[in-house]
Motif scaffolding. Structure first.
Motif, short mmCIF file in Angstrom:
data_model
loop_
_atom_site.label_atom_id
_atom_site.label_comp_id
_atom_site.label_asym_id
_atom_site.label_seq_id
_atom_site.Cartn_x
_atom_site.Cartn_y
_atom_site.Cartn_z
N TRP A 192 0.83 -1.20 0.00
CA TRP A 192 0.00 0.00 0.00
C TRP A 192 0.86 1.25 0.00
CZ3 TRP A 192 -0.69 4.30 2.97
CH2 TRP A 192 -1.82 5.07 2.70
N THR A 193 1.92 1.27 0.82
CA THR A 193 2.78 2.44 0.91
C THR A 193 3.51 2.71 -0.39
OG1 THR A 193 3.09 2.02 3.27
CG2 THR A 193 4.66 3.49 2.22
N LYS A 198 2.65 1.66 -3.38
CA LYS A 198 1.68 1.95 -4.44
C LYS A 198 1.08 3.34 -4.29
CE LYS A 198 -2.75 0.40 -6.16
NZ LYS A 198 -3.32 1.72 -5.91
N ASN A 199 0.72 3.75 -3.09
CA ASN A 199 -0.04 4.98 -2.90
C ASN A 199 0.77 6.18 -2.43
OD1 ASN A 199 -2.59 3.87 -3.58
ND2 ASN A 199 -2.55 2.80 -1.64
N ARG A 235 4.15 8.02 -5.86
CA ARG A 235 3.65 9.35 -6.20
C ARG A 235 4.64 10.44 -5.78
NH1 ARG A 235 -1.47 11.70 -3.46
NH2 ARG A 235 -0.82 10.06 -2.08
N ARG A 238 1.53 6.87 -10.46
CA ARG A 238 0.54 6.15 -9.65
C ARG A 238 -0.35 5.32 -10.56
NH1 ARG A 238 -4.05 10.35 -7.50
NH2 ARG A 238 -4.67 11.11 -9.54
N TRP A 280 -3.98 2.52 -10.37
CA TRP A 280 -5.08 1.96 -9.59
C TRP A 280 -6.06 1.29 -10.51
CZ3 TRP A 280 -4.79 7.12 -10.70
CH2 TRP A 280 -5.88 7.69 -11.31
N ASN A 315 3.37 -4.32 -7.93
CA ASN A 315 3.88 -2.95 -7.88
C ASN A 315 4.85 -2.68 -9.02
OD1 ASN A 315 2.70 -1.28 -5.99
ND2 ASN A 315 3.91 -2.09 -4.31
#
Length: 173
Positions: A46-47, A49-50, A54, A60, A62, A135
């Motif tokens: 999550w870190t 990717k999000n 970025r 990014r 999704w 990722n």
């Protein structure tokens, strides 16, 4: 008449074999480790990717589902200013290095688990490998453009490299 010192009838709590107690502790330790590793892998996924992608490289990706229930993958790349400073370039290199090296480590873990026959860890290792590859794939798609075909891009890159090698003049001694 009860005989408390008899070996035929164990007292309360003495009927458990110490070997069995150790096995249950090992199993509960494995479950705890497995849950902790999967939670940490999810947080890492999550870190990266999000947040990291970025902030460090301006990319990014999704998945979104439209009204019809069709899944659409979205890959975005922020346009960078021409005046990139050295830290953002270094951050970018570190990001890409980590993104490429981590799946290699997980592949090594897969092979070591299979060859050491510790198959109970295979689910954790495959989960780590899948998250890391997801990722990596997402960010590579962002970098080269979400609509471009990666296979076609790789073929054109290889053909350019082969052409350069063929056209290179041979060195004379």
């Amino acid at each position: 008449m009860l005989r408390q010192d008899s070996q035929e009838a164990p007292l309360f709590g003495e009927d458990f074999d110490p070997v069995d107690k150790r096995k249950s502790k090992i199993n509960s330790g494995f479950i705890g480790c497995m849950v902790a590793i999967i939670l940490l892998l999810s947080c890492d996924f999550w870190t990266v990717k999000n947040v990291s992608g970025r902030l460090l490289v301006g990319l990014r990706w999704w998945n979104q589902v439209d009204e019809k229930g069709t899944s659409h993958w979205v890959f975005e790349s922020k346009k960078r200013a021409h005046s990139e400073d050295a830290t953002s370039s270094a951050d970018s290199r570190i990001f890409w290095l980590g993104l490429i090296v981590c799946p290699v480590f997980w592949m090594f873990f897969v092979f070591s688990i299979v060859f050491s026959l510790k198959i109970k860890w295979l689910a954790v290792v495959i989960m780590g490998l899948v998250l890391q590859w997801a990722n990596l794939y997402g960010y590579v798609r962002c970098k080269v453009g979400g609509k471009s075909n990666l296979r076609k891009l790789a073929k054109s890159y290889l053909s350019v490299q082969i052409f350069k090698q063929v056209m290179k003049e041979p060195e004379t001694s």
